[in-house]
Enzyme design. Structure first.
Site: not given
Length: 335
Positions: A246, A274, A293
């Site tokens: 994360r 993000e 990601h």
């Protein structure tokens, strides 16, 4: 043949054929009675509410609406939620467990591609590939043949932060290589680390001694900015930080400051925020390799998640216990 339990999909409808391609869907439908043309994206939809009244199993996925007491009241026969992705934290509420409903997750299946991505980044980073590519692009000329000191994967120390399911899978994948993995995790004992085949170190010791550090800890209030200015300063010159967990585990301001010195490099598949803002220096720094990601299941890997759910449905149909249950306490750690 016993009657199949009634099931309902609850996810983003556009994702369903990717997670449950025809052969996987057929296998699932042998275990449960489920209509692929009825997908709950909104539990207040009249057709969905009607289906909930007779639903025994919810097959959830990315985009599943929040399952609270109101939804559960509309599904009095619900006995299991089979999640075809990783964490259930985004939609699951404690009321599910209070009512004794079984929850399972395909998180273990999703851990494999993340671990594979991590392994690839470790091996490429050990060869200084990312920075070397930037140098080549800038020079537009081959640097010439010769020995490049300080690179290579022979005996390189790889520090793994967090014995999560992904962290443990990374340790498994590292075994065939001539690397020296080590682990830090406050919840792991020396005996458990020994069974994993790695030394257990304090975080500071691991950072000081590792040429590559890969982050696999959960996102909790305690782990926010786990890697900050002080921790980055402990890493040796030329070290590489890999983060597939994360973005909030790493202090990005501190990381950018350290990267600007050229002392460290970073491979980031997750960021904070993000996505990154368009003016983030991480896009331009030659020693930052940022991906959007994508370490988790993508493309044909998605079918692995659907298969994991089909297998759980088969176990339910035979009265066997689930292979990958999710406990309420695990929500605290992002499960």
């Amino acid at each position: 043949m016993p009657e199949r339990p009634q099931a309902l999909f609850a996810m983003t409808a556009a994702n369903l054929p990717h997670v449950f391609p025809s052969e996987v869907l057929e296998r699932l439908r042998e275990a449960v009675d489920i209509d692929p043309d009825l997908v709950a994206e909104d539990f207040t939809d009249p057709r969905v509410k009607e289906a909930l009244a007779r639903t025994e199993i919810l097959v959830t996925g990315w985009g599943c609406p929040r399952i609270d007491a109101t939804v559960l009241d509309a599904a009095p026969g619900l006995r299991a939620i089979l999640h075809s992705a990783g964490s259930v934290k985004g939609f699951a509420t404690p009321e599910i467990w209070r009512r004794g409903i079984e929850v399972t997750s395909a998180a273990d299946a999703n851990a494999l591609p993340v671990a594979e991505y991590t392994l690839a980044m470790i091996l490429l980073a050990g060869k200084d590939l990312f920075v070397a590519r930037e140098r080549l692009r800038a020079a537009r000329a081959h640097p010439g043949w010769g020995i490049v000191p300080g690179i290579g994967n022979h005996g390189r120390r790889v520090g793994v932060i967090g014995a999560s399911r992904i962290g443990r899978r990374v340790l498994e994948l590292l075994r065939p290589f001539d690397l020296r993995p080590a682990l830090t995790d406050p919840y792991v004992t020396e005996a458990q680390a020994a069974r994993l085949g790695v030394p257990l170190l304090e975080l500071d010791e691991l950072l000081r001694g590792s040429q590559i550090v890969t982050v696999h800890a959960p996102q909790t209030p305690e782990t926010h900015h786990l890697i900050g200015r002080r921790e980055l300063s402990l890493m040796p010159d030329g070290a590489v930080l890999v983060n597939t967990a994360r973005g909030g585990l790493v202090d990005h301001d501190a990381l950018v400051a350290e990267l600007r010195t050229g002392r460290l490099s970073a491979v980031l598949d997750v960021t904070d925020p993000e996505p990154l803002p368009a003016d983030s220096p991480l896009y331009d720094l030659p020693n930052a390799f940022v991906t959007p990601h994508l370490a988790g299941s993508q493309g044909n890997e998605l079918a692995r998640l659907g298969t994991a759910v089909a297998e759980e449905a088969e176990r339910l149909a035979t009265g066997a216990g689930p292979a990958y249950p999710v406990e309420l306490a695990a929500l605290e750690f992002g499960a």
